[in-house]
Design a protein around this motif. Structure first.
Motif, PDB file in Angstrom:
ATOM      1  N   HIS A 142       0.805  -1.215   0.000  1.00 52.86           N
ATOM      2  CA  HIS A 142       0.000   0.000   0.000  1.00 52.86           C
ATOM      3  C   HIS A 142       0.845   1.275   0.000  1.00 52.86           C
ATOM      4  N   ILE A 143       2.163   1.132   0.096  1.00 55.35           N
ATOM      5  CA  ILE A 143       3.054   2.298   0.151  1.00 55.35           C
ATOM      6  C   ILE A 143       3.126   2.954  -1.223  1.00 55.35           C
ATOM      7  N   VAL A 144       2.980   4.275  -1.237  1.00 53.21           N
ATOM      8  CA  VAL A 144       3.113   5.034  -2.489  1.00 53.21           C
ATOM      9  C   VAL A 144       4.356   5.912  -2.490  1.00 53.21           C
ATOM     10  N   ASP A 145       4.876   6.253  -1.315  1.00 56.13           N
ATOM     11  CA  ASP A 145       6.010   7.159  -1.251  1.00 56.13           C
ATOM     12  C   ASP A 145       6.916   6.774  -0.083  1.00 56.13           C
ATOM     13  N   VAL A 146       8.232   6.758  -0.333  1.00 55.97           N
ATOM     14  CA  VAL A 146       9.228   6.410   0.676  1.00 55.97           C
ATOM     15  C   VAL A 146      10.268   7.521   0.725  1.00 55.97           C
ATOM     16  N   GLU A 172      16.888   6.039   8.792  1.00 57.81           N
ATOM     17  CA  GLU A 172      15.486   6.287   9.141  1.00 57.81           C
ATOM     18  C   GLU A 172      14.657   6.168   7.870  1.00 57.81           C
ATOM     19  N   ILE A 173      13.441   5.634   8.002  1.00 62.87           N
ATOM     20  CA  ILE A 173      12.534   5.498   6.861  1.00 62.87           C
ATOM     21  C   ILE A 173      11.165   6.027   7.248  1.00 62.87           C
ATOM     22  N   LYS A 174      10.581   6.851   6.365  1.00 68.48           N
ATOM     23  CA  LYS A 174       9.198   7.306   6.557  1.00 68.48           C
ATOM     24  C   LYS A 174       8.452   7.032   5.265  1.00 68.48           C
ATOM     25  N   VAL A 175       7.185   6.709   5.367  1.00 69.89           N
ATOM     26  CA  VAL A 175       6.393   6.349   4.191  1.00 69.89           C
ATOM     27  C   VAL A 175       5.010   6.965   4.255  1.00 69.89           C
ATOM     28  N   ILE A 176       4.412   7.036   3.072  1.00 72.58           N
ATOM     29  CA  ILE A 176       2.994   7.385   2.942  1.00 72.58           C
ATOM     30  C   ILE A 176       2.341   6.205   2.224  1.00 72.58           C
ATOM     31  N   ALA A 177       1.237   5.739   2.772  1.00 72.29           N
ATOM     32  CA  ALA A 177       0.507   4.617   2.181  1.00 72.29           C
ATOM     33  C   ALA A 177      -0.943   5.020   1.953  1.00 72.29           C
TER      34      ALA A 177
END
Length: 132
Positions: free
Chosen positions: A74-78, A122-127
């Motif tokens: 479901h991730i669209v952006d990393v 570090e990792i951040k995502v938008i799903a």
């Protein structure tokens, strides 16, 4: 009418969330914004082995997604943050390729930084959350 934001926390909420007063993720509509996840152990301390730290950061990110009813599909952006991108990139890509091995792949932005509060990755995502 303003959007209703919902705080999301994984089942085993680690000490960093409470200590630094932030949510693991916020659901706004059908989007889930996951805060930067690091390779912290249960007590919030950094995993000293870099490759294990990266794998743990991905595991922590997956736990937050799961709490929001999402998966890595479901991730669209990393966005990833690296303290020494040139020497770390091979290990990061090795772990990344176990998580994202089927196209279409999410967007990806990698940023070199000089400080991550004792961490090296570090990792951040938008799903986009699946329809209920």
């Amino acid at each position: 009418m303003p959007a209703q934001n919902e705080a999301i926390f994984p089942a085993n909420r680690h000490a960093l969330y409470e200590q630094h007063r932030y949510s693991a993720a916020i659901r706004s509509g059908d989007l889930v914004f996951v805060s930067g996840q690091v390779g912290s152990r249960d007590d919030g301390s950094p995993e000293p082995d870099f490759k294990k730290q990266v794998a743990l950061a991905f595991d922590n990110m997956k736990a937050v997604l799961q709490a929001a009813g999402c998966t890595t599909d479901h991730i669209v952006d990393v966005t990833t943050f690296h303290t020494d991108p040139e020497s770390q990139f091979g290990d990061v890509m090795e772990v990344r390729n176990t998580m994202f091995n089927t196209a279409p792949y999410p967007n990806w932005t990698a940023v070199g930084v000089n400080w991550l509060a004792g961490f090296d990755f570090e990792i951040k995502v938008i799903a986009r959350a699946p329809a209920a």
